[in-house]
Design a protein around this motif. Sequence first.
Motif, short mmCIF file in Angstrom:
data_model
loop_
_atom_site.label_atom_id
_atom_site.label_comp_id
_atom_site.label_asym_id
_atom_site.label_seq_id
_atom_site.Cartn_x
_atom_site.Cartn_y
_atom_site.Cartn_z
N HIS A 145 0.84 -1.21 0.00
CA HIS A 145 0.00 0.00 0.00
C HIS A 145 0.87 1.26 0.00
N ALA A 146 1.89 1.25 0.86
CA ALA A 146 2.73 2.43 1.03
C ALA A 146 3.50 2.77 -0.24
N VAL A 147 4.08 1.76 -0.90
CA VAL A 147 4.86 1.99 -2.12
C VAL A 147 3.95 2.55 -3.23
N ALA A 148 2.76 1.99 -3.38
CA ALA A 148 1.83 2.51 -4.39
C ALA A 148 1.43 3.94 -4.08
N TYR A 149 1.18 4.22 -2.83
CA TYR A 149 0.82 5.58 -2.41
C TYR A 149 1.96 6.55 -2.70
N MET A 150 3.18 6.13 -2.38
CA MET A 150 4.34 6.98 -2.62
C MET A 150 4.56 7.24 -4.11
N ALA A 151 4.44 6.18 -4.91
CA ALA A 151 4.70 6.31 -6.34
C ALA A 151 3.62 7.12 -7.06
N LEU A 152 2.38 6.98 -6.63
CA LEU A 152 1.27 7.63 -7.33
C LEU A 152 0.99 9.04 -6.83
N PHE A 153 1.17 9.28 -5.53
CA PHE A 153 0.86 10.60 -4.96
C PHE A 153 2.10 11.41 -4.61
N GLY A 154 3.28 10.77 -4.64
CA GLY A 154 4.50 11.51 -4.33
C GLY A 154 4.63 11.89 -2.87
N LEU A 155 3.93 11.18 -1.98
CA LEU A 155 3.91 11.49 -0.55
C LEU A 155 4.22 10.24 0.27
N ALA A 156 4.85 10.44 1.42
CA ALA A 156 5.00 9.35 2.37
C ALA A 156 3.73 9.25 3.19
N PRO A 157 3.20 8.03 3.41
CA PRO A 157 2.00 7.91 4.26
C PRO A 157 2.29 8.41 5.67
N PHE B 129 -2.04 -1.25 9.26
CA PHE B 129 -2.71 -0.22 8.48
C PHE B 129 -1.68 0.74 7.89
N THR B 130 -2.10 1.39 6.82
CA THR B 130 -1.33 2.45 6.17
C THR B 130 -2.21 3.68 6.17
N PHE B 131 -1.74 4.75 6.83
CA PHE B 131 -2.61 5.91 6.99
C PHE B 131 -2.25 6.99 5.98
N PRO B 132 -3.18 7.31 5.06
CA PRO B 132 -2.93 8.33 4.04
C PRO B 132 -3.35 9.72 4.51
N HIS B 133 -3.16 10.71 3.67
CA HIS B 133 -3.68 12.04 3.91
C HIS B 133 -5.14 12.09 3.43
N THR B 134 -5.79 13.22 3.63
CA THR B 134 -7.12 13.41 3.09
C THR B 134 -6.99 13.66 1.58
N ASN C 62 -11.16 13.17 -7.45
CA ASN C 62 -11.40 13.53 -8.84
C ASN C 62 -11.13 12.27 -9.66
N ARG C 63 -11.25 12.36 -10.96
CA ARG C 63 -11.12 11.16 -11.79
C ARG C 63 -9.77 10.47 -11.59
N GLN C 64 -8.71 11.25 -11.64
CA GLN C 64 -7.37 10.69 -11.51
C GLN C 64 -7.13 10.11 -10.13
N ASN C 65 -7.55 10.83 -9.09
CA ASN C 65 -7.30 10.36 -7.72
C ASN C 65 -8.11 9.12 -7.38
N MET C 66 -9.29 8.97 -7.97
CA MET C 66 -10.07 7.76 -7.73
C MET C 66 -9.34 6.54 -8.31
N LEU C 67 -8.78 6.69 -9.50
CA LEU C 67 -8.02 5.59 -10.10
C LEU C 67 -6.78 5.27 -9.27
N ARG C 68 -6.13 6.30 -8.78
CA ARG C 68 -4.94 6.10 -7.93
C ARG C 68 -5.31 5.38 -6.64
N GLN C 69 -6.42 5.77 -6.04
CA GLN C 69 -6.82 5.13 -4.78
C GLN C 69 -7.13 3.64 -5.00
N ILE C 70 -7.74 3.32 -6.13
CA ILE C 70 -8.00 1.90 -6.42
C ILE C 70 -6.68 1.14 -6.47
#
Length: 649
Positions: free
Chosen positions: A460-472, A487-492, A496-504
């Motif tokens: 989860h963390a690696v995908a979050y980092m690669a797609l959003f450019g942020l550390a969880p 658990f992996t805790f993201p930001h709020t 939008n269209r792009q962020n929904m695909l990223r979250q999936i």
Amino acid sequence: MADNNVSLIPVTRYYMTIDLDKLSARKAELDHARAELKAHFIGIDQIIDDLLEYVHIWYLMPEILTRPIIVNLWGMTGVGKTDLIRRLVSLLDFQERFVEVELTTINSDNWENSVLTTLENSRINDNRPAIVLFDEIQRFRTLDSDGEPLEKVRATDFWELLSDGRLVRRQHEDLDYSISSLMMSRKRRNRKKAKPDEKSEDDEDTEWGTNTTTNFWEAQRFKKMLGSDKPLHEIAEISPDQMLDMLIEAKLTKKVYEPIDHSQTLIFISGNLDDAFTMAGQTSEADIDADIFYSFTKNVTMVNIKDALSKRYRPEEVARFGNIHLIYRGLSRHNYETLITREISRIIAQNAARFGLTLTISPAINVLIYQNGVFPAQGVRPVFSSIIDILESHLSKFVFTALTTGQTSIALDYDPVAQCLNATVGSDHIRIPYVGRIDRIRQTNERDLTACISVHESGHAVAYMALFGLAPLQLKSKIAHSSAGGFTFPHTIYDNRQNMLRQIQVYLAGGLAEELVFSRDRASTGREADRKQTTHIAADFVRRYGFSDDFQANYALEGAYMMDKRTTDLAIESLIKGLVAETQQLLQTHRPALLALSVALCERGSLEADTVADIGARHGLPVLVQRKGFDVIEGFADLLAGQISAEDE
């Protein structure tokens, strides 16, 4: 000269007499209450200031109010909403004019099924200043979970009270029946006097009887019908004939039908709205950073509150809550630490005063209490419980030893490595093996399970980092739970269209990381919740928001406009399947970072954002570390400005 056709009429003005000394004294009482409340409660100074600001005019000059003041308090459980109002009532010496009401939609045998009845029984239904707290209001609703109106809702006059502060009396038939009953009794008594030897079947009087005085229940009914402020014992001395005359007079003057004016009533409404505080459901999580809870609750606004209310009440009912909404934030780590320190100081002072003992409590005890007592979604109650469990229960044994051996000092420490409480009572040293209740649960996670969970959460963390450019914000593989988990805790994240695909993709990455590291056959079933979230987002992507090119209608509608959802099933499946392939490639690309992060998480059980970012940077995945409370949202303002600049050129 005045026109002869104009009459000059003198105008008389009436002014309310103001007792400045009384106002000054009351102002001082409010200031004292403010100071006392801030000394007692931790982390809600702004709530207290706002509350006293709204109470100010009601307490100083209630006579000028034409509507009741309605103050709403919202927050997660255990943040001190109810206790704040109770203490304020006590500090203002208003206990006799205060009532707590818990409305509920659930049917019960409680005969007090209206607000009017409740206030009458509490003796504050009398047009004078009073305080009413409607607590746990989330249990009361007029719409079901599907938004349909509920039938036979109790306490419907609640909305009358909120509307203009007037409660309509609903006892016309009761009044007429009582007058008729008393008139019949009077006729029988007169006939009895005229013919004392004559007996008839109706010699037995009904309801109000023939006594010269009334019983308690009769007196209470009489008081209720007339809205009298006389004590019951005085009303009980009134004869039936006097009662009859008074009831007839009240009916003729129509005063008995006038609504009761509660414009001088201060109304508090308190509740926990999980729809607004979305993290409130994570009550069992002792390992989520309290500061993360605090930062998320800071984003809750009055708009979120009204949206949550609209799922329980009709629009016109939501409007009656008004616009005074005090929103409690979650308590921060500093707030909890301050609370623990304050309680330990109280215990030290208490033992010094009672037994003359000097206590020294090591900071390690504070840490032990925090680790085992703080559940951010449950507020302060578990903390108080843990202070009793960890400190006071053991301290009582050491105090007993000191008193029976003539010692005057006790020092208490905790060794987290040896897992022992170390006490020094005078010159004697006592060691007691002790593991915190939550620490014990954390330690039951087996090595193999922790390794599997670490890889899953690192995916989860690696995908979050690669797609959003942020550390969880936080990464956990060892948590206090009856079953192993993490658990992996993201930001709020702004949808939008792009962020929904990223979250999936982020949700998919946990289970896919297990397949990449351990093989597909060894992948665990820990992906169930992730796949559920994936399906929800993908379904909304296609059905609700029209982000799919093939489906532009809203397939999420219900009722008359409902469309066949099965039509979109293949599109949803195709979307998820395509994102699975993309996520597998993403994880393969960042495999070194995935493995390094998994090993570190397995060893430590918990990683903060700075550490995660450092590991990522060392393995070709540089990311930013953003504060708790940061919102992931596109730079729309800059994009718009760029478009305008391009047009100008």
